[in-house]
Scaffold this active site. Sequence first.
Site, mmCIF file in Angstrom:
data_model
loop_
_atom_site.group_PDB
_atom_site.id
_atom_site.type_symbol
_atom_site.label_atom_id
_atom_site.label_comp_id
_atom_site.label_asym_id
_atom_site.label_seq_id
_atom_site.Cartn_x
_atom_site.Cartn_y
_atom_site.Cartn_z
ATOM 1 N N SER A 58 0.790 -1.237 0.000
ATOM 2 C CA SER A 58 0.000 0.000 0.000
ATOM 3 C C SER A 58 0.819 1.282 0.000
ATOM 4 O O SER A 58 0.243 2.371 -0.169
ATOM 5 C CB SER A 58 -0.967 0.001 1.190
ATOM 6 N N TYR A 161 -10.347 2.671 5.770
ATOM 7 C CA TYR A 161 -9.352 2.276 4.771
ATOM 8 C C TYR A 161 -9.957 1.258 3.818
ATOM 9 O O TYR A 161 -10.462 0.216 4.230
ATOM 10 C CB TYR A 161 -8.133 1.686 5.479
ATOM 11 N N SER A 162 -9.901 1.557 2.534
ATOM 12 C CA SER A 162 -10.483 0.673 1.527
ATOM 13 C C SER A 162 -9.646 0.691 0.261
ATOM 14 O O SER A 162 -9.466 1.733 -0.374
ATOM 15 C CB SER A 162 -11.911 1.109 1.192
ATOM 16 N N ASN A 163 -9.144 -0.472 -0.112
ATOM 17 C CA ASN A 163 -8.353 -0.575 -1.340
ATOM 18 C C ASN A 163 -9.171 -0.230 -2.581
ATOM 19 O O ASN A 163 -8.612 0.169 -3.606
ATOM 20 C CB ASN A 163 -7.781 -1.989 -1.462
ATOM 21 N N GLY A 306 2.798 -0.548 4.206
ATOM 22 C CA GLY A 306 2.211 -1.484 3.260
ATOM 23 C C GLY A 306 2.456 -2.911 3.699
ATOM 24 O O GLY A 306 3.544 -3.227 4.192
#
Length: 353
Positions: A58, A161-163, A306
């Site tokens: 990330s 938090y969201s990819n 990440g």
Amino acid sequence: MSQDSALQRDADALVAQGAPGVLVELSTPQGKVKVRSGYGDLERETPMPWDARFRIASFTKTFVAAVVLQLTAEERLSLEDTVDRWLPGLVAGNGNDGRAITVRQLLQHTSGLSDYFADLSELEYEKGFFEHRYDKLGAVSGVKIAMSHRPDFRPGDGWGYSNTNYLLAGLVIEKATGRTWRREVTDRIIRPLGLGDTSTPATSPDIAGPHARGYHRFPAPGTKEPGEPVDVTSMNHAMGGGADGELISSTADGTRFLSALMAGELLQPAQLAEMKKTVPAEGTGAYGLGLAWTPASCGGYWGHDGGIHGFLTGTGVTDDGKRSVLVSVNTVTLTGAGPNPLAGLIERALCGD
């Protein structure tokens, strides 16, 4: 205690907490300090390569956010543009509405969109991981997975938090430029800064160049307890399109990028200021646009961690960009560490003499 001795102590402590190997680089006006501990390859008992490349997961989001902000400076898009302005009809259904979500909210994780990666639970178990590690979803498919869920909150009403947000950010870049987000990151950041170890592997499962093996401790059968380390180096990390966490880099390139970002080499003052506008973010301190702010004894620092099967990356940079640090661990499953296992090392590196 000297800076290199302190870093070495902290790296050794991470190995004692279950890290197979640790590589740390600290960049300061006085020069660079680099230490390593443990093994890069458990079977061969060889050390972490000094010039290792690894999946930064990330931390990729900071690169992507910087490109979006460059595009705003060029007036090719606006942070207040809606997602639907660029991707009409993609974010819809189950209470999701791309007409109500802005580009800013994507970059800041205030969109409320569900995280598509949470649906890939088969990757949490050894059998499922080895069956699916080369799957290729693509960004649109990843977004559609998220659309099968109701949003976690209304846009702007919280932080989560969201990819999925960065799959969409990558697609917005492609619509605004006519080129892939990978090409834009390469031409706007990687090449200008001379980041020779940094690459966009797309769906390739390999890590080109020197690298450690990546390990994961899957839950033992019938329990939630982590088992023995399993080699998971080979996988398609761009499963959902990659803009949420695809890049491969090195400690040298990572610290160079962070310092350049804070020093204004990549963004104009107005855009860097936008990147630093934060909202409270549970577990990370505060979150700007692809960049987190962590309070520390010397005030605080910017960065973005990440983690993915096989690799954990921790980063930090002072507000003026003069001190930056990057930590690479070849597992994301540390057994004896707390929720933020790299935070102490990063703080001591940045706040030390």
